[in-house]
Design an enzyme around this catalytic site. Structure first.
Site, mmCIF file in Angstrom:
data_model
loop_
_atom_site.group_PDB
_atom_site.id
_atom_site.type_symbol
_atom_site.label_atom_id
_atom_site.label_comp_id
_atom_site.label_asym_id
_atom_site.label_seq_id
_atom_site.Cartn_x
_atom_site.Cartn_y
_atom_site.Cartn_z
ATOM 1 N N LYS A 277 70.614 -3.105 -46.646
ATOM 2 C CA LYS A 277 69.860 -2.253 -47.566
ATOM 3 C C LYS A 277 69.693 -2.916 -48.923
ATOM 4 C CE LYS A 277 68.223 1.459 -49.644
ATOM 5 N NZ LYS A 277 66.899 2.011 -49.426
ATOM 6 N N LEU B 242 52.732 -7.644 -53.581
ATOM 7 C CA LEU B 242 52.166 -8.726 -54.384
ATOM 8 C C LEU B 242 51.071 -8.172 -55.296
ATOM 9 C CD1 LEU B 242 51.929 -11.768 -51.906
ATOM 10 C CD2 LEU B 242 53.594 -11.386 -53.738
ATOM 11 N N LYS C 263 68.427 0.365 -59.626
ATOM 12 C CA LYS C 263 69.833 0.655 -59.312
ATOM 13 C C LYS C 263 70.408 -0.365 -58.327
ATOM 14 C CE LYS C 263 70.589 4.196 -56.557
ATOM 15 N NZ LYS C 263 71.287 3.673 -55.363
ATOM 16 N N GLU D 202 68.970 4.072 -45.285
ATOM 17 C CA GLU D 202 67.597 4.588 -45.259
ATOM 18 C C GLU D 202 66.653 3.555 -45.876
ATOM 19 O OE1 GLU D 202 65.823 5.444 -48.140
ATOM 20 O OE2 GLU D 202 67.428 5.140 -49.598
ATOM 21 N N CYS E 46 65.455 3.331 -56.692
ATOM 22 C CA CYS E 46 66.109 2.346 -55.819
ATOM 23 C C CYS E 46 66.196 0.950 -56.423
ATOM 24 C CB CYS E 46 65.386 2.283 -54.474
ATOM 25 S SG CYS E 46 65.555 3.781 -53.491
ATOM 26 N N LYS F 200 55.532 5.542 -59.429
ATOM 27 C CA LYS F 200 54.534 5.153 -58.440
ATOM 28 C C LYS F 200 53.759 6.402 -58.045
ATOM 29 C CE LYS F 200 55.671 4.640 -54.106
ATOM 30 N NZ LYS F 200 56.260 4.223 -52.819
ATOM 31 N N LYS G 67 69.688 25.190 -56.135
ATOM 32 C CA LYS G 67 68.817 24.391 -55.259
ATOM 33 C C LYS G 67 68.790 24.965 -53.848
ATOM 34 C CE LYS G 67 69.011 19.851 -55.505
ATOM 35 N NZ LYS G 67 69.445 18.439 -55.295
ATOM 36 N N LEU H 92 63.307 4.599 -46.892
ATOM 37 C CA LEU H 92 62.221 5.538 -47.143
ATOM 38 C C LEU H 92 61.489 5.174 -48.433
ATOM 39 C CD1 LEU H 92 64.120 8.872 -46.375
ATOM 40 C CD2 LEU H 92 62.806 7.440 -44.788
ATOM 41 N N GLU I 266 59.170 6.521 -51.346
ATOM 42 C CA GLU I 266 58.710 7.776 -51.921
ATOM 43 C C GLU I 266 57.191 7.841 -51.825
ATOM 44 O OE1 GLU I 266 60.477 9.101 -55.596
ATOM 45 O OE2 GLU I 266 62.164 7.742 -55.309
#
Length: 442
Positions: A207, A253, A266, A151, A263, A324, A35, A153, A155
């Site tokens: 969070k 909604l 989990k 965070e 997210c 998404k 990576k 954020l 995606e």
């Protein structure tokens, strides 16, 4: 300021690139040598709009570097962001093994005052765990502070979320660490970003509580959609009528096949486990998790019903695989159980997604056929299922779609088309929560 970001996954890479763009000297560290080599070549490990440009810009300016060597990066930095994965264990709790490994490495390489920041989503109490690990493993000669800086954020819009956030949350125990964190985020003061300064434990919980609340809104409107179908109501009108109330708001909604991604699944499971361990079960979030699982199963039944329960031997086109739009993330995507069920039912599946097909091969059955565009996927199919609302799926040539489908069946799990117009064009059109299709929608 010299900053080390440990982890070059979604959160770490976006954080590192954006902090470098703020003018900091940032080294992103990862133990995945492949990576890091690709990042040196400008190849991004994830799809996120604008990320490649931002990384290239700051790498060329010398503010952003990539390394597999954690020790020298820790020694050089004043602030170390921990942005490693916290995947779920079998019981739903967060696996902190990577966080613990990083904390131990930091302890081994303390050579002066450091601010250790958890950017990963971690259970309440993780800050205390990191403090204990560093205190016990280091010599004690060098002071350090532990900060929680979660965070938020999304995606697909992560860079904008970092550069123009709704808020910055800083959880710390001492004023020196708070001052350093404010200095890092000083560009955000110019745009009057709200800062929430609190203790570490509150920051860690913010969070989880935020994501659980958003997951609850999604699940709530999905149940409203089911009720609309029973009562002859239109969920679009109901959600608009609700969302115009400023106390509720219109976001999250929108009915669909259930939430997914890295997210919400989990974090909702982790929060219920945190609550159980604290002796106070979080019954609302437990219900949200259970209902979301049912909603995903309901999407499968919706497809079967639309196909008159004659799935075996049929060719089905699926548009959208990622959980998404504007991401290639397949984690917990509603497309996975749907496609698995179709294949188990004996269907042949053709699929297209603008960005997620490479990742999808790791998650979906090998029988899935991947196509170069929407029209190739649809050609000769007995049904079209829209799973992810990518913009390019919103304006398909429906006359062409109608002419190329073997049966004019469209199952729109994201409600991106108008039911009356689809009916007028000769489609058997099935959507979510819109029994009152004779109502105009403004």
């Amino acid at each position: 300021m010299h900053i080390c970001v440990v982890g070059t996954g979604y959160v770490g890479l976006v954080t590192g690139a954006c902090l470098a763009d703020f003018g900091n000297n940032v080294t992103c560290v990862d133990n995945d040598a492949v990576k890091i080599a690709k990042l040196h070549e400008g190849v991004m490990p994830i799809y996120e709009p604008g990320l490649d440009t931002l990384v290239d810009k700051n790498a060329k300016a010398g503010r952003l570097r990539f390394s597999t060597e954690l020790a020298p990066s820790v020694k050089e930095a004043l602030v170390i962001f921990i942005a490693v994965g916290t995947p779920p264990k079998e019981d739903g709790s967060a696996d902190l093994s990577y966080v613990i490994q990083v904390a131990e490495s930091i302890a081994d390489n303390l050579n002066g005052y450091k601010v250790v920041v958890t950017k990963s989503t971690v259970p309440t109490g993780t800050g205390q765990l990191i403090e204990r690990i560093i205190s016990e493993k280091s010599t004690g000669e060098n002071p350090f502070s532990v900060v929680s800086n979660p965070e938020f954020l999304r995606e697909g819009s992560a860079i904008a979320d970092f550069m123009r956030p709704d808020r910055v949350v800083i959880g710390a125990r001492d004023t020196q660490a708070v001052a350093i964190m404010k200095d890092i985020y000083s560009p955000l003061y110019l745009i009057e970003t709200p800062f929430v300064i609190t203790n570490v434990e509150s920051s860690e919980l913010i969070k989880y509580a935020s994501n659980a609340f958003l997951a609850t809104k999604i699940t709530f409107i999905n149940e409203v959609a089911e009720l609309c179908e029973r009562l002859g109501a239109d969920v679009h009108h109901v959600s608009r009528g609700m969302g115009l109330d400023k106390r509720i708001g219109p976001k999250f909604l929108h009915p669909g096949p259930g939430y997914g991604g890295s997210c919400f699944p989990k974090d909702t499971h982790a929060l219920t486990e945190i609550a159980r361990k604290a002796g106070r079960p979080f019954e609302i979030v437990e219900a949200v998790v259970a209902v979301n699982d049912r909603i995903k199963s309901g999407a499968i039944e919706r497809v079967r019903s639309a196909m008159d329960n004659k799935v075996s031997g049929r060719l089905v086109a699926v548009l959208g695989l990622s959980f998404k739009p504007e991401t290639d993330d397949m984690r917990d995507s509603p497309s996975i159980p749907l496609i698995e069920s179709l294949i188990l039912d004996g269907a042949r599946v053709r699929a297209f997604d603008p960005e997620a097909m490479a990742n999808a091969r790791q998650f979906l059955p090998e029988q899935v056929e991947y196509c170069t565009d929407s029209y190739e996927a649809v050609a000769g199919a007995d049904a079209l299922i829209i799973v992810t609302e990518w913009n390019q799926f919103r304006s398909l040539d429906m006359k062409r779609i109608h002419s190329t489908l073997r049966r004019p069946t469209v199952i729109d799990l994201r409600n991106i088309y108008d039911p009356l117009r689809m009916k007028d064009q000769g489609f058997d059109y099935f959507s979510v929560g819109r029994a009152a299709t004779n109502l105009p929608f403004a």
